[in-house]
Structure formats: C-alpha cells, structure tokens
Design a protein around this motif. Structure first.
Motif, PDB file in Angstrom:
ATOM      1  N   THR A 143      47.197  34.721  12.476  1.00 27.45           N
ATOM      2  CA  THR A 143      46.303  33.479  12.850  1.00 27.45           C
ATOM      3  C   THR A 143      46.545  32.863  13.083  1.00 27.45           C
ATOM      4  OG1 THR A 143      45.260  34.895  10.729  1.00 27.45           O
ATOM      5  CG2 THR A 143      44.980  32.893  11.418  1.00 27.45           C
ATOM      6  N   LEU A 144      46.741  32.288  14.030  1.00 27.53           N
ATOM      7  CA  LEU A 144      46.870  30.854  15.223  1.00 27.53           C
ATOM      8  C   LEU A 144      45.734  30.228  15.145  1.00 27.53           C
ATOM      9  CD1 LEU A 144      47.915  32.708  17.849  1.00 27.53           C
ATOM     10  CD2 LEU A 144      48.927  31.783  16.217  1.00 27.53           C
ATOM     11  N   PRO A 145      45.757  29.070  13.747  1.00 32.93           N
ATOM     12  CA  PRO A 145      44.943  27.484  13.618  1.00 32.93           C
ATOM     13  C   PRO A 145      45.768  27.086  14.411  1.00 32.93           C
ATOM     14  CG  PRO A 145      46.918  27.596  12.173  1.00 32.93           C
ATOM     15  CD  PRO A 145      47.361  28.362  12.648  1.00 32.93           C
ATOM     16  N   GLU A 146      44.341  26.347  15.381  1.00 32.15           N
ATOM     17  CA  GLU A 146      43.789  25.037  16.369  1.00 32.15           C
ATOM     18  C   GLU A 146      43.611  23.989  16.161  1.00 32.15           C
ATOM     19  OE1 GLU A 146      46.812  27.167  19.633  1.00 32.15           O
ATOM     20  OE2 GLU A 146      44.760  26.321  19.850  1.00 32.15           O
ATOM     21  N   GLU A 147      43.243  22.561  16.825  1.00 34.36           N
ATOM     22  CA  GLU A 147      41.820  21.467  16.539  1.00 34.36           C
ATOM     23  C   GLU A 147      42.624  21.227  17.900  1.00 34.36           C
ATOM     24  OE1 GLU A 147      40.521  17.562  14.419  1.00 34.36           O
ATOM     25  OE2 GLU A 147      43.353  18.805  13.858  1.00 34.36           O
ATOM     26  N   ARG A 148      41.231  20.955  18.920  1.00 32.49           N
ATOM     27  CA  ARG A 148      40.828  20.381  20.588  1.00 32.49           C
ATOM     28  C   ARG A 148      40.472  19.391  20.037  1.00 32.49           C
ATOM     29  NH1 ARG A 148      38.076  23.313  24.304  1.00 32.49           N
ATOM     30  NH2 ARG A 148      37.547  24.529  22.802  1.00 32.49           N
ATOM     31  N   ILE A 149      40.588  18.959  21.422  1.00 34.39           N
ATOM     32  CA  ILE A 149      40.132  17.951  20.831  1.00 34.39           C
ATOM     33  C   ILE A 149      39.386  17.652  22.333  1.00 34.39           C
ATOM     34  CG2 ILE A 149      38.902  15.740  21.143  1.00 34.39           C
ATOM     35  CD1 ILE A 149      40.817  15.568  18.557  1.00 34.39           C
ATOM     36  N   HIS A 158      38.704  14.585  32.524  1.00 35.79           N
ATOM     37  CA  HIS A 158      38.339  15.068  30.831  1.00 35.79           C
ATOM     38  C   HIS A 158      39.979  14.867  30.290  1.00 35.79           C
ATOM     39  CE1 HIS A 158      37.984  19.022  32.396  1.00 35.79           C
ATOM     40  NE2 HIS A 158      38.954  19.050  31.196  1.00 35.79           N
ATOM     41  N   THR A 159      39.777  15.041  29.477  1.00 40.30           N
ATOM     42  CA  THR A 159      40.868  14.344  28.593  1.00 40.30           C
ATOM     43  C   THR A 159      41.110  15.982  28.157  1.00 40.30           C
ATOM     44  OG1 THR A 159      40.905  13.416  27.395  1.00 40.30           O
ATOM     45  CG2 THR A 159      41.874  12.826  28.948  1.00 40.30           C
ATOM     46  N   GLU A 160      42.395  16.675  27.273  1.00 37.53           N
ATOM     47  CA  GLU A 160      41.935  17.920  26.120  1.00 37.53           C
ATOM     48  C   GLU A 160      43.597  17.476  25.332  1.00 37.53           C
ATOM     49  OE1 GLU A 160      40.800  22.349  26.852  1.00 37.53           O
ATOM     50  OE2 GLU A 160      42.820  22.118  27.147  1.00 37.53           O
ATOM     51  N   LEU A 161      43.267  17.412  24.318  1.00 38.54           N
ATOM     52  CA  LEU A 161      44.320  17.410  23.250  1.00 38.54           C
ATOM     53  C   LEU A 161      44.307  18.628  22.240  1.00 38.54           C
ATOM     54  CD1 LEU A 161      47.082  15.924  21.951  1.00 38.54           C
ATOM     55  CD2 LEU A 161      45.464  14.953  20.268  1.00 38.54           C
ATOM     56  N   VAL A 162      45.131  19.971  22.516  1.00 36.73           N
ATOM     57  CA  VAL A 162      45.237  20.556  21.225  1.00 36.73           C
ATOM     58  C   VAL A 162      46.363  20.898  20.133  1.00 36.73           C
ATOM     59  CG1 VAL A 162      45.663  23.214  21.471  1.00 36.73           C
ATOM     60  CG2 VAL A 162      44.083  22.521  23.495  1.00 36.73           C
ATOM     61  N   VAL A 163      46.927  20.924  19.382  1.00 41.26           N
ATOM     62  CA  VAL A 163      47.493  20.199  18.283  1.00 41.26           C
ATOM     63  C   VAL A 163      47.793  21.492  16.943  1.00 41.26           C
ATOM     64  CG1 VAL A 163      47.429  18.288  18.240  1.00 41.26           C
ATOM     65  CG2 VAL A 163      45.969  19.172  16.761  1.00 41.26           C
ATOM     66  N   ALA A 164      48.728  22.323  16.699  1.00 36.91           N
ATOM     67  CA  ALA A 164      48.709  23.085  15.952  1.00 36.91           C
ATOM     68  C   ALA A 164      49.026  22.762  14.257  1.00 36.91           C
ATOM     69  CB  ALA A 164      50.297  23.951  15.760  1.00 36.91           C
ATOM     70  N   THR A 165      47.215  22.757  13.901  1.00 37.39           N
ATOM     71  CA  THR A 165      47.288  22.266  12.575  1.00 37.39           C
ATOM     72  C   THR A 165      46.462  23.125  11.626  1.00 37.39           C
ATOM     73  OG1 THR A 165      46.371  20.480  11.084  1.00 37.39           O
ATOM     74  CG2 THR A 165      45.299  20.970  12.862  1.00 37.39           C
ATOM     75  N   ASP A 166      46.604  23.017  10.395  1.00 36.28           N
ATOM     76  CA  ASP A 166      46.021  24.268   9.044  1.00 36.28           C
ATOM     77  C   ASP A 166      45.697  22.880   8.334  1.00 36.28           C
ATOM     78  OD1 ASP A 166      44.073  25.063   7.681  1.00 36.28           O
ATOM     79  OD2 ASP A 166      45.720  27.518   7.972  1.00 36.28           O
ATOM     80  N   PRO A 167      44.084  22.346   8.141  1.00 39.19           N
ATOM     81  CA  PRO A 167      43.988  21.375   7.083  1.00 39.19           C
ATOM     82  C   PRO A 167      43.315  22.170   5.900  1.00 39.19           C
ATOM     83  CG  PRO A 167      41.799  22.416   7.998  1.00 39.19           C
ATOM     84  CD  PRO A 167      43.113  22.767   9.003  1.00 39.19           C
ATOM     85  N   ARG A 168      44.107  23.269   5.422  1.00 38.87           N
ATOM     86  CA  ARG A 168      43.891  24.138   3.952  1.00 38.87           C
ATOM     87  C   ARG A 168      44.774  23.825   3.579  1.00 38.87           C
ATOM     88  NH1 ARG A 168      43.849  29.649   4.048  1.00 38.87           N
ATOM     89  NH2 ARG A 168      44.978  28.724   6.379  1.00 38.87           N
ATOM     90  N   HIS A 169      46.481  23.762   4.226  1.00 40.14           N
ATOM     91  CA  HIS A 169      47.211  23.592   3.616  1.00 40.14           C
ATOM     92  C   HIS A 169      47.907  22.393   4.327  1.00 40.14           C
ATOM     93  CE1 HIS A 169      47.072  27.348   2.378  1.00 40.14           C
ATOM     94  NE2 HIS A 169      47.003  27.963   3.732  1.00 40.14           N
ATOM     95  N   PRO A 170      47.706  21.292   4.478  1.00 37.82           N
ATOM     96  CA  PRO A 170      48.172  19.971   5.190  1.00 37.82           C
ATOM     97  C   PRO A 170      49.446  19.627   4.745  1.00 37.82           C
ATOM     98  CG  PRO A 170      46.832  19.223   3.218  1.00 37.82           C
ATOM     99  CD  PRO A 170      46.441  20.798   3.401  1.00 37.82           C
ATOM    100  N   GLY A 171      50.423  18.884   6.236  1.00 37.07           N
ATOM    101  CA  GLY A 171      51.878  18.951   6.006  1.00 37.07           C
ATOM    102  C   GLY A 171      52.839  20.072   6.543  1.00 37.07           C
ATOM    103  N   ARG A 172      52.083  21.724   5.631  1.00 36.67           N
ATOM    104  CA  ARG A 172      53.138  22.610   6.117  1.00 36.67           C
ATOM    105  C   ARG A 172      53.292  23.234   7.793  1.00 36.67           C
ATOM    106  NH1 ARG A 172      51.355  27.020   1.999  1.00 36.67           N
ATOM    107  NH2 ARG A 172      52.343  28.435   3.466  1.00 36.67           N
ATOM    108  N   PRO A 173      54.548  23.539   8.402  1.00 37.38           N
ATOM    109  CA  PRO A 173      54.820  24.320   9.119  1.00 37.38           C
ATOM    110  C   PRO A 173      53.122  25.114   9.407  1.00 37.38           C
ATOM    111  CG  PRO A 173      56.653  24.479   7.732  1.00 37.38           C
ATOM    112  CD  PRO A 173      55.564  23.980   6.964  1.00 37.38           C
ATOM    113  N   VAL A 174      52.388  25.591  10.417  1.00 35.29           N
ATOM    114  CA  VAL A 174      52.431  25.721  11.299  1.00 35.29           C
ATOM    115  C   VAL A 174      52.298  26.972  12.281  1.00 35.29           C
ATOM    116  CG1 VAL A 174      50.159  25.857  12.660  1.00 35.29           C
ATOM    117  CG2 VAL A 174      50.478  24.414  11.347  1.00 35.29           C
TER     118      VAL A 174
END
Length: 332
Positions: A143-149, A158-174
């Motif tokens: 499962t690959l979690p990402e956040e895109r703005i 336009h700009t596109e920012l994509v980060v690897a993050t999982d708000p269920r586990h803040p601070g943990r590696p993704v």
C-alpha cells in the motif's frame, strides 16, 4: 500507448526544471487525448472483473504505473528477520454501530441550503490524501500512501506537490514506489515538486464543472468518455476524477449531492469516521468484485472520501475479501 504519447510529446507541458519537448501548451484535442492515455493503466484482467462493460480501459484502483513494478521487487525492502512493513494495508472503514443513516435526498437538501450564499466558491486544483494498492502475481500486495496538492495560477500555469505520508502513523517511515523499486522514505518526503506552464482546455475534467444538475450529469458523462448514461460505479469513478481536478464550491457540491441521490443502488448505512478523523455519512454500493463506500459531510454534502474494497478474494494477488483496494480523502 507509448506510440500515442510520442505523438503528443511535441506539445506536452513538462516541469520547468526538466527537459522540454515544446514551447506551447497542448491544444484542446491533444489535452483530452493525453488525459485519456494517462488514465489508462495496467492490470486489465482484474480491472475487467471489477468494472465489467466499462466501454474503455479504466483503472481498478488509484495506482501509479510504477507501483506494479514496485510490488515485483517487494522483498528488497520487506524481507529480512528485523524488517517490518513500513505501511500496512489500511483496514476498511467501519460504520458506527447504532448510528442513523441519512438518506441521500435529505443530504442533498442540506447541501442546497448550505449553498444559498454561494460560499465557498469553486477552485481549480485539489488537495488529496490517497492510499493505493500495488499487486503482482508472486509477491504480497503493498500500500502506497501519498498526499498531493495541485494549485493553479491566474496565467493558466499550475504547481503539483506530491509527498509520501500516512496521517494514521505520523512520523513513521513511509513505503514509496517512486523510482521503480519499493523503498522507505521519511514521513513527508517530497516525491515530486513541479511547476507546469500555462495550459487550458474546454473539455471535462479540465473545464469548470457546472452547478446545474442536468449539465453536471452531462459533464461527468463526457469526463468518462462515453455517451451512454453512467452506471453507479462509473459515476463514483467520475466523482473521483472530478475531485482530483477541482475543489468544489458550495453550489457544485449541492448539484453533485443531488446527482448522487439519484444513483441506483447507492444506499445510506450510517455514520463513519474517515482516515483524517472527520465524521461523515457513509453510502455504499456493492458491485461485481468491489464494495464502494462514499463518505460525505452531513452538513454541507461535500464528498470527503471514497473507499473501494475487494468483495471477493484474489488469491493469485495475495488479496483477501475485504482488503482495501484504494482510498482517497479530499480536503479544501
């Protein structure tokens, strides 16, 4: 598909810091063609089971193409006696026991009341958190979690920012599939930060969505590249495409809620808390091979999230009944 993309390269807008294939924006026809190509994905056999009779190739989940490649090399990251998965597959959302289902017709009325002053207004661009499953024939799914703005400027760039993050586990590696092989990255690691030159289109989903019910229905039908009435799974897919391009205003939200209220087989089941901690009303549809859950704000009628789970096991992919195939959570 590769040959068709080559034909579009001469006009394809690219990141300002990357190689350029042309100086001008795509014309409207080329933009629509590129949009279609980019939305056609692999894994057709499984996709066809989940969305039979769709009329054109459609993704079975919100999966970047590299995720399939990443799954093939999964043991590079997850093997070894001291290694644990960075991101476990999310559990399906659970409806709160004893909560009262809110009929979609009533929710549409609330949305229309909330839209009386026309605020907030429609905005091009999106802010979405997504979880998507990548699978292969011989390795466990990941499962690959990402956040895109995505933010659009007045000049059409336009700009596109994509980060690897999982708000269920803040601070943990993704776990990320960027680069073709699965690897661990820090929470909030920037996967992509790009600026695109001006580009315009008068075709859905690039053109502004209307807030009139009949016109919105036609808009979403065109966005699905069909001229036949949308089935409920196709409508839900069209909603995802829409929200991945636009942040709806109150009037567009009300029209969408009214459209969803007429969707066959989409039924209310009660209250649920989404993966960002927001409370919403859940509406489910059981289709061939997949169970869809739409989460909507009980006051404004805004779509908060869309979850798709497997309703049948797929042993060849290591998938069990009830596993989450994809999930998107949209924010303003």
């Amino acid at each position: 598909m590769a040959d068709e993309l080559e034909l579009l390269r001469g006009a394809n807008p690219v990141p300002s810091d990357g190689p350029h294939f042309g100086d001008g924006p795509l014309d409207h026809g080329a933009e629509r063609r590129l949009e279609r190509l980019l939305r056609e994905r692999p894994s057709r056999r499984l996709r066809d089971r989940l969305l039979p009779g769709s009329g054109r190739p459609r993704p079975a989940w919100g999966l970047v193409a590299t995720a399939v490649v990443a799954a093939l090399a999964l043991t590079l990251v997850l093997s070894g006696p001291n290694t644990t998965p960075a991101v476990a597959a999310p559990r399906p959302l659970v409806v709160q026991t004893g909560s009262t289902p809110l009929p979609l017709g009533r929710l549409a009325e609330r949305a229309e009341q909330a839209a009386a002053d026309g605020s907030p207004r429609l905005r091009k661009g999106t802010h979405v958190q997504s979880w998507s499953m990548g699978m292969s024939d011989d390795k466990p799914p990941i499962t690959l979690p990402e956040e895109r703005i995505v933010r659009w400027q007045a000049d059409g760039s336009h700009t596109e920012l994509v980060v690897a993050t999982d708000p269920r586990h803040p601070g943990r590696p993704v776990l990320s599939g960027a680069g073709g092989e699965p690897h661990l990255v820090d929470d909030g690691h920037v996967l992509s930060d790009q600026t695109y030159p001006p580009s315009w289109s008068d075709a859905p989903p690039q053109s502004p969505p209307p807030h009139d019910l009949a016109r919105l229905r036609a808009y979403l039908t065109e966005a699905q590249y069909t001229d036949t009435p949308l089935t409920t799974p196709q409508l839900l897919d069209a909603v995802k495409v829409l929200l991945d391009h636009w942040t709806l205003g109150a009037r567009e939200t009300a029209a969408l809620a009214r459209l969803l209220a007429g969707a066959e087989g989409l039924r209310p089941v009660g209250q649920v808390t989404d993966r960002l901690g927001r409370r919403g009303q859940a509406y489910v549809y059981d289709g061939p091979g997949a169970h869809h859950m739409l989460i909507m704000d009980p006051v404004t009628g805004a779509v908060l999230g869309l979850e798709t789970t497997f309703s049948t096991a797929e042993p060849e992919y290591g998938v069990k009944k009830g596993d989450v195939m994809s999930y998107s959570a949209w924010m303003r």
